[in-house]
Design a protein around this motif. Sequence first.
Motif, PDB file in Angstrom:
ATOM      1  N   TYR A 129       0.680  -1.728   0.287  1.00  0.00           N
ATOM      2  CA  TYR A 129       0.106   0.029  -0.132  1.00  0.00           C
ATOM      3  C   TYR A 129       1.098   1.663  -0.412  1.00  0.00           C
ATOM      4  O   TYR A 129       0.685   2.417  -0.465  1.00  0.00           O
ATOM      5  CB  TYR A 129      -1.016   0.182   1.570  1.00  0.00           C
ATOM      6  CG  TYR A 129      -2.115  -1.124   0.723  1.00  0.00           C
ATOM      7  CD1 TYR A 129      -3.116  -1.508   0.648  1.00  0.00           C
ATOM      8  CD2 TYR A 129      -1.913  -1.996   2.665  1.00  0.00           C
ATOM      9  CE1 TYR A 129      -3.907  -2.008   0.955  1.00  0.00           C
ATOM     10  CE2 TYR A 129      -2.837  -2.820   2.415  1.00  0.00           C
ATOM     11  CZ  TYR A 129      -3.876  -3.129   1.406  1.00  0.00           C
ATOM     12  OH  TYR A 129      -3.974  -4.210   1.194  1.00  0.00           O
ATOM     13  N   GLY A 130       2.190   1.375   0.492  1.00  0.00           N
ATOM     14  CA  GLY A 130       2.745   2.155   0.500  1.00  0.00           C
ATOM     15  C   GLY A 130       1.948   3.228   1.709  1.00  0.00           C
ATOM     16  O   GLY A 130       2.168   2.406   2.482  1.00  0.00           O
ATOM     17  N   LYS A 144       0.156   1.464  -4.134  1.00  0.00           N
ATOM     18  CA  LYS A 144       1.238   2.235  -4.742  1.00  0.00           C
ATOM     19  C   LYS A 144       2.435   1.752  -5.057  1.00  0.00           C
ATOM     20  O   LYS A 144       2.862   1.092  -4.333  1.00  0.00           O
ATOM     21  CB  LYS A 144       1.453   3.123  -3.359  1.00  0.00           C
ATOM     22  CG  LYS A 144       0.339   4.176  -3.086  1.00  0.00           C
ATOM     23  CD  LYS A 144      -0.114   5.632  -3.704  1.00  0.00           C
ATOM     24  CE  LYS A 144      -1.266   5.885  -2.947  1.00  0.00           C
ATOM     25  NZ  LYS A 144      -1.170   6.304  -1.698  1.00  0.00           N
ATOM     26  N   PRO A 145       3.198   2.769  -5.893  1.00  0.00           N
ATOM     27  CA  PRO A 145       4.524   2.064  -6.382  1.00  0.00           C
ATOM     28  C   PRO A 145       5.487   1.773  -5.241  1.00  0.00           C
ATOM     29  O   PRO A 145       5.599   2.581  -4.310  1.00  0.00           O
ATOM     30  CB  PRO A 145       4.847   3.074  -7.539  1.00  0.00           C
ATOM     31  CG  PRO A 145       3.935   4.183  -7.611  1.00  0.00           C
ATOM     32  CD  PRO A 145       2.688   4.040  -6.730  1.00  0.00           C
ATOM     33  N   ALA A 146       6.500   0.541  -5.882  1.00  0.00           N
ATOM     34  CA  ALA A 146       6.996  -0.031  -4.234  1.00  0.00           C
ATOM     35  C   ALA A 146       7.957   0.786  -4.166  1.00  0.00           C
ATOM     36  O   ALA A 146       8.836   1.958  -5.130  1.00  0.00           O
ATOM     37  CB  ALA A 146       7.022  -1.088  -4.546  1.00  0.00           C
ATOM     38  N   GLU A 147       8.436   1.389  -3.139  1.00  0.00           N
ATOM     39  CA  GLU A 147       9.285   2.126  -2.280  1.00  0.00           C
ATOM     40  C   GLU A 147      11.045   1.371  -2.512  1.00  0.00           C
ATOM     41  O   GLU A 147      12.329   1.643  -2.321  1.00  0.00           O
ATOM     42  CB  GLU A 147       9.673   2.748  -0.886  1.00  0.00           C
ATOM     43  CG  GLU A 147       7.786   2.893  -0.804  1.00  0.00           C
ATOM     44  CD  GLU A 147       8.746   4.712  -0.438  1.00  0.00           C
ATOM     45  OE1 GLU A 147      10.063   5.116  -0.807  1.00  0.00           O
ATOM     46  OE2 GLU A 147       8.009   5.755  -0.593  1.00  0.00           O
ATOM     47  N   TYR A 150      12.065  -5.042  -2.799  1.00  0.00           N
ATOM     48  CA  TYR A 150      11.684  -5.639  -1.721  1.00  0.00           C
ATOM     49  C   TYR A 150       9.911  -5.491  -1.948  1.00  0.00           C
ATOM     50  O   TYR A 150       9.233  -6.772  -1.751  1.00  0.00           O
ATOM     51  CB  TYR A 150      11.900  -5.535  -0.128  1.00  0.00           C
ATOM     52  CG  TYR A 150      10.660  -6.191   0.880  1.00  0.00           C
ATOM     53  CD1 TYR A 150      10.740  -7.663   1.002  1.00  0.00           C
ATOM     54  CD2 TYR A 150       9.725  -5.424   1.229  1.00  0.00           C
ATOM     55  CE1 TYR A 150       9.721  -8.597   1.772  1.00  0.00           C
ATOM     56  CE2 TYR A 150       8.726  -6.546   2.475  1.00  0.00           C
ATOM     57  CZ  TYR A 150       8.759  -7.577   2.498  1.00  0.00           C
ATOM     58  OH  TYR A 150       7.599  -7.916   3.022  1.00  0.00           O
ATOM     59  N   GLY A 151       9.412  -5.197  -1.933  1.00  0.00           N
ATOM     60  CA  GLY A 151       8.248  -4.186  -1.529  1.00  0.00           C
ATOM     61  C   GLY A 151       7.745  -4.419  -2.807  1.00  0.00           C
ATOM     62  O   GLY A 151       6.519  -5.336  -3.064  1.00  0.00           O
ATOM     63  N   ASN A 152       8.385  -4.224  -3.744  1.00  0.00           N
ATOM     64  CA  ASN A 152       8.509  -4.810  -5.374  1.00  0.00           C
ATOM     65  C   ASN A 152       8.038  -6.446  -5.685  1.00  0.00           C
ATOM     66  O   ASN A 152       6.403  -6.649  -6.323  1.00  0.00           O
ATOM     67  CB  ASN A 152       9.232  -3.961  -6.251  1.00  0.00           C
ATOM     68  CG  ASN A 152       7.994  -3.901  -7.929  1.00  0.00           C
ATOM     69  OD1 ASN A 152       7.081  -3.906  -8.028  1.00  0.00           O
ATOM     70  ND2 ASN A 152       9.113  -3.272  -9.083  1.00  0.00           N
ATOM     71  N   THR A 153       8.600  -7.028  -4.689  1.00  0.00           N
ATOM     72  CA  THR A 153       8.927  -8.557  -5.240  1.00  0.00           C
ATOM     73  C   THR A 153       7.449  -8.764  -4.153  1.00  0.00           C
ATOM     74  O   THR A 153       6.612  -9.449  -5.290  1.00  0.00           O
ATOM     75  CB  THR A 153      10.250  -9.276  -4.478  1.00  0.00           C
ATOM     76  OG1 THR A 153       9.527  -9.099  -2.949  1.00  0.00           O
ATOM     77  CG2 THR A 153      10.692  -8.720  -5.227  1.00  0.00           C
TER      78      THR A 153
END
Length: 337
Positions: A129-130, A144-147, A150-153
């Motif tokens: 969710y960012g 939301k676009p990952a920070e 790790y979050g993107n995975t």
Amino acid sequence: MKILVTGGLGFIGSHTVVELQNDGYEVVVVDNLSNASLDVLDGIENITGMRPFFEEFDLRDKAKVRLFFQKYTDIEGVIHFAASKAVGESVDEPLLYYENNLVSLINILQELKKRRKGSFIFSSSCTVYGQADEMPISEDAQVKPAESPYGNTKQVSEEIIRDTCKVCPMLNAIALRYFNPIGAHPSGKIGELPIGMPQNLVPFITQTGAGLRAQLSVFGNDYPTKDGTCIRDYIYVVDLARAHVVALLRLLEGKNDSDYEVFNLGTGKGSSVLEVIQSFERISGKKLNYEIIDRRAGDVVQAYANTTRANEILGWKAEHDIDYAIKTAWEWQTRML
Ligand code: UD1
């Protein structure tokens, strides 16, 4: 009924293995021991009176994943924890994170795709969710676009699972988005075992309280919150583990509303960093040595869960509060001294 738990010797994985075995499931753990110890098997056996089957290999190895599923033809469900999870490290080593977290997932799904039926539970995170626009955060909040890589995975993994379920009518999946898991088993026989310097707040607090670290750094007190420190939803690890068993049963019994579902797992209550410290001081009777330093890059101001969907649809609710969770974390820490 036989269940595969990948990463089953890790923090959340090991607590879930205990809950599965307590409910009568047979568990096969796959773990490459990259961030876990074999002693955890003893802890699980001590608590449940049963040692899970254990296979040590790396899920990035497609041939080994295939052999595993050829050996265990009677696996009815999979709970997939195995992944790298340090946010900072993922920024320095993005390819390691993409390879480890995504290739392993794809290898497992490719094997499940060949089967007549598959129930798959995925370990996701509120990180998708960012900084959400509204609190508490519901599952419908924008991803939301990952920070961080790790979050993107976690985001990409959710998409891979969703897309795979669409084309595999026999595959059903649930992604569980955890808020901040903390604590240890009440027996004191399993808990969180950070290797090296802890990255997360609660193990850092308990190690500082135990004298293993000189001081806790609190990352910023100028956030727009009640006391200026960040707010998170700290969820007791055994409550979290129970949610996996409930989610798995939902799929095994075919009670899911669609082939891919998402649930937040949190308490619904936000606590600031200073409140977590106060809880620790209350529980341990010790004053914690801490100082306020600059903000940490990538931290969101606040994140706590809207738990309605998990409560009403999944039929699960967090039962323990932060004081109880901190008490178990402290007991686990003092036992390890
Ligand atoms: C993050 C990720 C989460 C991931 C977890 C794994 C987000 C929103 N969350 O959680 O998905 O699973 O890392 O590592 O990306 N703090 C201090 N001092 C410390 C450590 C932490 O003040 O030494 C503060 C942080 O600023 C934060 C809170 O404590 O406000 C919790 O931090 P932490 O335990 O690292 O978890 P998250 O960053 O929330």
